[in-house]
Design a protein around this motif. Structure first.
Motif, PDB file in Angstrom:
ATOM      1  N   ALA A  76       0.813  -1.225   0.000  1.00  0.00           N
ATOM      2  CA  ALA A  76       0.000   0.000   0.000  1.00  0.00           C
ATOM      3  C   ALA A  76       0.839   1.264   0.000  1.00  0.00           C
ATOM      4  O   ALA A  76       0.294   2.364  -0.074  1.00  0.00           O
ATOM      5  CB  ALA A  76      -0.918   0.000   1.219  1.00  0.00           C
ATOM      6  N   VAL A  77       2.162   1.137   0.096  1.00  0.00           N
ATOM      7  CA  VAL A  77       3.042   2.297   0.250  1.00  0.00           C
ATOM      8  C   VAL A  77       3.802   2.535  -1.041  1.00  0.00           C
ATOM      9  O   VAL A  77       4.372   1.606  -1.624  1.00  0.00           O
ATOM     10  CB  VAL A  77       4.019   2.083   1.422  1.00  0.00           C
ATOM     11  CG1 VAL A  77       4.911   3.290   1.583  1.00  0.00           C
ATOM     12  CG2 VAL A  77       3.252   1.813   2.699  1.00  0.00           C
ATOM     13  N   SER A  78       3.834   3.773  -1.486  1.00  0.00           N
ATOM     14  CA  SER A  78       4.536   4.116  -2.715  1.00  0.00           C
ATOM     15  C   SER A  78       6.036   4.205  -2.472  1.00  0.00           C
ATOM     16  O   SER A  78       6.489   4.434  -1.346  1.00  0.00           O
ATOM     17  CB  SER A  78       4.025   5.462  -3.246  1.00  0.00           C
ATOM     18  OG  SER A  78       4.402   6.502  -2.372  1.00  0.00           O
ATOM     19  N   PRO A  79       6.846   4.042  -3.536  1.00  0.00           N
ATOM     20  CA  PRO A  79       8.304   4.217  -3.378  1.00  0.00           C
ATOM     21  C   PRO A  79       8.675   5.591  -2.848  1.00  0.00           C
ATOM     22  O   PRO A  79       9.669   5.744  -2.142  1.00  0.00           O
ATOM     23  CB  PRO A  79       8.826   3.989  -4.805  1.00  0.00           C
ATOM     24  CG  PRO A  79       7.773   3.143  -5.476  1.00  0.00           C
ATOM     25  CD  PRO A  79       6.475   3.595  -4.890  1.00  0.00           C
ATOM     26  N   THR A  80       7.857   6.593  -3.179  1.00  0.00           N
ATOM     27  CA  THR A  80       8.146   7.948  -2.685  1.00  0.00           C
ATOM     28  C   THR A  80       8.102   7.992  -1.168  1.00  0.00           C
ATOM     29  O   THR A  80       8.948   8.612  -0.516  1.00  0.00           O
ATOM     30  CB  THR A  80       7.126   8.941  -3.259  1.00  0.00           C
ATOM     31  OG1 THR A  80       7.156   8.877  -4.677  1.00  0.00           O
ATOM     32  CG2 THR A  80       7.464  10.358  -2.803  1.00  0.00           C
TER      33      THR A  80
END
Length: 671
Positions: free
Chosen positions: A225-229
């Motif tokens: 659920a977490v973006s690379p950003t």
């Protein structure tokens, strides 16, 4: 042949087995009891988190709705929504930048208050098609499309109602509140001109929970659920680069960071999971339960995006439990030896041993009761319990401090008659309407804002939760938890004052003045009373700005506002409705009285020049248009238009004068 020794050995064996079994049984019972109590305490802390989270979401929506109701914000966002687009969908960037600067100017003062006093970290305005118009927290980032990446914004646009919840963005994860910005259209439904979104991180929320409860709180997100950003921005601890467990979004204490970094946590699919972990030579009980985002609140099949972690140090409890276990083992061994040596006195020795064990159990129960009493008395919230007749059975120190009573003055008394008998306006509070009395009848948990009265007669607002007290499966009373929300109410009043006041002059702003004027029109229409309206415009104000500068111009405006407050009555309303235009509402004044009041104000302005920093006297005059409110006026535009016409006549007749609208002169002559 059964010999004496064999009988003695058999009796000894049976006795030994009895003591071993009894000791093991009580040890297991103690362990189960302690585990049940610790698990129950952890689950109650989950409820505490959810109650505080709902309050925070409510505050976010209130803040967003306050901005969405600001007339200048509505006007600027309407202008942005109506900007023409080219064939390729492009928009005039100069016009868009100008509107964006205007929005930033309007929002900046309130944004500072939100950051400094309310812990807000994100404020964004979008167009109706979900193009980012202004990020107050990141002014240089705008123009990107949020469609199909921000479900909460899409829902607010679709439903045209406020939404709130937890949401994970490309570089931000936290609580958000979104409200639509609607522009009123004559004779038609309101038009959606944009959306306002306010966001807050969870760090401050869980830190406050830790301060109030003494336990750790943390938020873990599923890696998918977490973006690379966000991985790059937050740089969470990992176990040898393995992100399969979780992403650490926020924690109030360091232990959770250690468990994530050391790889001790594993993914959880169950409704909740309680596990025992170690850190810094201490033992902790950790509870994890699913965390759903905004979509997960409505779509049952959507998996959770993470988990909320609650943990507490159980080292002292385990040490006490180990000491009790050792004591029971030693007691069992001594009992066995005593029975083995004195077989004839086994009955008496067994009775004494059981008494010793009972005493140990009683001490443990007493210790637990004392511990619970310490927790009750140390809680910052006020807590009291009542029986089915509404009489107070117990009350903690915080409640006594807030109410101003002594313990002996409250215990055994009916709480409704003692400190819950009146509304905030002094009117009697019928007990049938009391949420506590209702819970005593139906056993339903209730949460609401209410009003308590201190011993000295002073009242104060509270937020209370009333829960039924169930004993042996029967309703036997209720427990009430409350806290003083006077500070919250004062902050709300400060925000309302900020929204209703012109920042430069301190008088009512245009939106608030029009609200008061609309209310006065209703009173005139219902009761056929008198009321008048003044429209005041400074003569040659542009010349003042050009000659002396805008700082002197601002001082001239403040001087007019101050003279108006001195000249008008306290019941009159003065408002700034334009750059140098002011309006005054005079309830209960007919046209003749209004002209006299306007003349006094004109003369006061004429005889009170503004002194610049260089000692120069700046003489300023004003033209004033006067009209009376009529029973046929339905909207503020009607009397404002007549006052403007009278003001125009005053300007044409040479300025620095008071002119009554010609229609009101005819009415006055006939009267």
């Amino acid at each position: 042949m059964i010999t004496y020794r064999r009988i003695l050995a058999l009796v000894s064996l049976i006795t030994g087995l009895i003591f071993i079994s009894a000791t093991a049984y009580f040890i297991r019972q103690d362990e189960r009891q302690h585990a049940h109590e610790r698990n129950g305490e952890l689950l109650s802390l989950r409820v505490t988190y959810e109650v505080h989270l709902a309050e925070l979401e409510h505050n976010l929506i209130n803040l967003a709705q306050m901005l969405a109701s600001e007339p200048e914000v509505i006007r600027l966002m309407s202008s942005a929504a109506q900007l023409p687009r080219g064939v390729d969908g492009s928009i005039n960037q100069d016009a868009l930048d100008s509107l964006r600067d205007g929005l930033r100017t309007v929002i900046d003062p309130q944004w500072q208050v939100m950051q400094d006093q309310l812990g807000i970290r994100q404020l964004q305005l979008t167009t109706p098609d979900l193009i980012s118009l202004l990020r107050q927290h990141a002014p240089d980032e705008h123009g990107d499309s949020l469609e199909r990446v921000r479900p909460m914004l899409e829902a607010a646009r679709r439903d045209r109602v406020a939404h709130s919840g937890f949401e994970i963005g490309r570089a931000f994860a936290g609580l958000r509140g979104v409200v639509p910005v609607l522009a009123q259209q004559p004779n038609s439904t309101p038009q959606l001109v944009g959306l306002i979104e306010i966001g807050a991180l969870l760090d401050g929320h869980i830190a406050r929970l830790t301060n109030s409860t003494g336990v750790g709180y943390g938020v873990l997100l599923n890696p998918a659920a977490v973006s690379p950003t966000m991985w790059q921005a937050f740089q969470p601890p990992t176990s040898n680069g393995d992100h399969s467990c979780c992403f650490l979004l926020a924690t109030s204490r360091h232990e959770l960071r250690y468990w994530v970094g050391s790889g001790q946590l594993h993914p959880v699919n169950a409704p909740y999971r309680i596990e025992r972990l170690h850190a810094d030579g201490r033992d902790f009980d950790l509870l994890r339960f699913p965390l759903h985002d905004f979509l997960g609140q409505t779509v049952a099949s959507r998996p959770p995006v993470g988990a909320l972690a609650v943990w507490r140090d159980v080292t002292p409890a385990l040490q006490a439990q180990q000491a009790a276990r050792t004591e029971k083992i030693v007691s069992g061994l001594l009992g066995f030896l005593l029975v083995q040596g004195l077989i004839l006195g086994v009955a008496r020795l067994s009775r004494r041993e059981w008494q010793a064990q009972l005493a140990a159990q009683t001490r443990e129960v007493s210790t637990l009761a004392q511990r619970n009493e310490v927790l009750l008395m140390a809680a910052e919230e006020g807590i009291f319990g009542i029986d089915l007749e509404g009489r107070t059975r117990f009350i903690n120190t915080s409640a006594l401090r807030m109410l101003g009573f002594r313990q002996d003055e409250i215990e055994g008394e009916r709480q409704h008659l003692l400190f819950h008998h009146s509304h905030h306006d002094g009117q009697p509070y019928p007990e049938a309407d009391c949420p506590i009395a209702k819970t005593l009848k139906d056993g339903v948990v209730r949460r609401q804002e209410d009003w308590f009265t201190r011993r000295d007669g002073r009242g104060f607002p509270v937020e209370l939760t009333c829960a039924p007290l169930i004993e042996d499966g029967r309703l036997n009373g209720a427990v009430v938890v409350f806290h003083d929300i006077s500070d919250n109410k004062q902050r709300e009043e400060a925000l309302i004052a900020l929204a209703n006041t012109d920042a430069l002059t301190g008088v009512a702003n245009r939106r608030h003045f029009l609200e008061r004027l609309q209310a006065e029109l209703g009173r005139v229409g219902r009761h056929a009373t008198q009321a008048s309206l003044l429209m005041i415009d400074l003569d040659h104000f542009k010349r003042v700005n050009d000659t002396y500068g805008h700082a002197t111009g601002d001082e001239v405006l403040r001087n007019l506002a101050a003279l108006a407050r001195q000249t008008l009555r306290q019941s009159d309303v003065i408002g700034r409705v334009g750059g140098e235009e002011f309006a005054a509402l005079l309830p209960d004044d007919d046209a003749a009285s209004a002209v006299q009041t306007a003349e006094r104000l004109r003369k006061a302005l004429e005889t009170h020049p503004v002194i610049t920093a260089d000692g120069v006297q700046v003489m300023v005059t004003a033209s004033i248009g006067v009209t009376r409110l009529r029973a046929t006026d339905q909207k503020p535009e009607a009397p404002l238009g007549r006052a403007d016409e009278a003001l125009y006549l005053a300007k044409n007749q040479g300025r620095n004068r008071v002119v009554l609208h010609p229609g009101d002169q005819t009415t006055q002559d006939s009267d």
